[in-house]
Design a protein around this motif. Structure first.
Motif, PDB file in Angstrom:
ATOM      1  N   ARG A 150       0.824  -1.206   0.000  1.00 33.18           N
ATOM      2  CA  ARG A 150       0.000   0.000   0.000  1.00 33.18           C
ATOM      3  C   ARG A 150       0.862   1.261   0.000  1.00 33.18           C
ATOM      4  O   ARG A 150       0.571   2.229  -0.712  1.00 33.18           O
ATOM      5  CB  ARG A 150      -0.927  -0.021   1.215  1.00 33.18           C
ATOM      6  N   HIS A 156      -4.771  -1.426  -3.131  1.00 32.15           N
ATOM      7  CA  HIS A 156      -5.792  -0.572  -2.532  1.00 32.15           C
ATOM      8  C   HIS A 156      -5.881  -0.852  -1.028  1.00 32.15           C
ATOM      9  O   HIS A 156      -5.471  -1.908  -0.545  1.00 32.15           O
ATOM     10  CB  HIS A 156      -7.153  -0.819  -3.185  1.00 32.15           C
ATOM     11  N   SER A 157      -6.458   0.062  -0.305  1.00 30.14           N
ATOM     12  CA  SER A 157      -6.555  -0.063   1.154  1.00 30.14           C
ATOM     13  C   SER A 157      -7.954  -0.423   1.626  1.00 30.14           C
ATOM     14  O   SER A 157      -8.252  -0.318   2.815  1.00 30.14           O
ATOM     15  CB  SER A 157      -6.125   1.245   1.821  1.00 30.14           C
ATOM     16  N   ASP A 158      -8.832  -0.885   0.709  1.00 29.81           N
ATOM     17  CA  ASP A 158     -10.219  -1.144   1.089  1.00 29.81           C
ATOM     18  C   ASP A 158     -10.463  -2.589   1.544  1.00 29.81           C
ATOM     19  O   ASP A 158     -11.593  -2.974   1.824  1.00 29.81           O
ATOM     20  CB  ASP A 158     -11.168  -0.798  -0.060  1.00 29.81           C
ATOM     21  N   VAL A 159      -9.399  -3.401   1.625  1.00 31.76           N
ATOM     22  CA  VAL A 159      -9.527  -4.783   2.088  1.00 31.76           C
ATOM     23  C   VAL A 159      -8.611  -4.965   3.296  1.00 31.76           C
ATOM     24  O   VAL A 159      -7.452  -4.545   3.260  1.00 31.76           O
ATOM     25  CB  VAL A 159      -9.134  -5.786   0.977  1.00 31.76           C
ATOM     26  N   PRO A 160      -9.100  -5.574   4.383  1.00 31.54           N
ATOM     27  CA  PRO A 160      -8.255  -5.787   5.559  1.00 31.54           C
ATOM     28  C   PRO A 160      -6.976  -6.551   5.208  1.00 31.54           C
ATOM     29  O   PRO A 160      -7.018  -7.531   4.444  1.00 31.54           O
ATOM     30  CB  PRO A 160      -9.143  -6.605   6.500  1.00 31.54           C
TER      31      PRO A 160
END
Length: 206
Positions: A150, A156-160
């Motif tokens: 990241r 992307h940062s939308d998934v843990p």
């Protein structure tokens, strides 16, 4: 009396682990006795029991060493800028396993040993704890890598991060199981497959 060096002690411990790993891979954990291990390594009972109290300690040490080796590869990758992408990293790790860097085994034999370790955890609480600790450590190492991806603008940062970590670990485990059961699980196949999945994007509507 001459003092035995730490280098000698480490080498002897390594000799025992390698011999035991070959015995377990060949005959299974339950089909291997400590006498088989003694014969394989060519040492006396006293020399072997100085390092390991029995089969359970040997199995746990083999599992712990394998996890430590793989985790180091992830931790070193996280320090690189930019870090290697999952296809490159998993391919590198599997080559390290399959090329026998740990126990000098053929690829399928090494994979079979790993699968046997997994199966043994279903009945061996001590080994289950070793496996659980290793799994947690690998998840942490992968999560650190995800943060590095990241930071480098690669993910992307939308998934843990832990979700990504567990999925990639499962991918590596699946390939190890494929090799143990069917053979032919070449690391480049994993690399190509992951690279193909990573290339997917929104479909263009004409």
């Amino acid at each position: 009396m001459a003092r035995v060096s730490q280098e000698h002690l480490d080498a002897r411990r390594r000799q025992i682990l390698v011999g035991a790993a070959h015995c377990f891979a060949r005959n299974g954990f339950h089909g291997t006795s400590m006498q088989d291990v003694l014969k394989e390594v060519g040492l006396s009972a006293g020399a072997v029991y100085r390092y390991f109290a029995g089969k359970e300690e040997l199995i746990a040490a083999i599992a712990d060493e394998a996890f430590s080796s793989i985790r180091r590869a992830f931790e070193e990758a996280a320090e690189l800028i930019p870090p290697p992408t999952p296809d490159v990293l998993l391919g590198r790790v599997l080559r390290g396993v399959f090329e026998g860097q740990v126990y000098g085994m053929e690829r399928r034999t090494c994979a079979a040993l790993i699968v046997q370790v997994w199966a043994e955890t279903m009945r061996n609480d001590r080994l289950a704890k070793t496996l659980d600790d290793g799994f947690i450590g690998m998840r942490e190492a992968w999560a650190t890598l995800v943060e590095a991806y990241r930071a480098a603008g690669l993910m992307h940062s939308d998934v843990p991060a832990d979700d990504v970590a567990r999925t990639l670990i499962a991918t590596a485990q699946g390939f190890l199981a494929q090799e143990a059961l069917f053979g032919g699980a070449e690391p480049h196949v994993l690399e190509n497959g992951l690279r193909g999945l990573m290339s997917m994007g929104p479909q263009k509507i004409s």
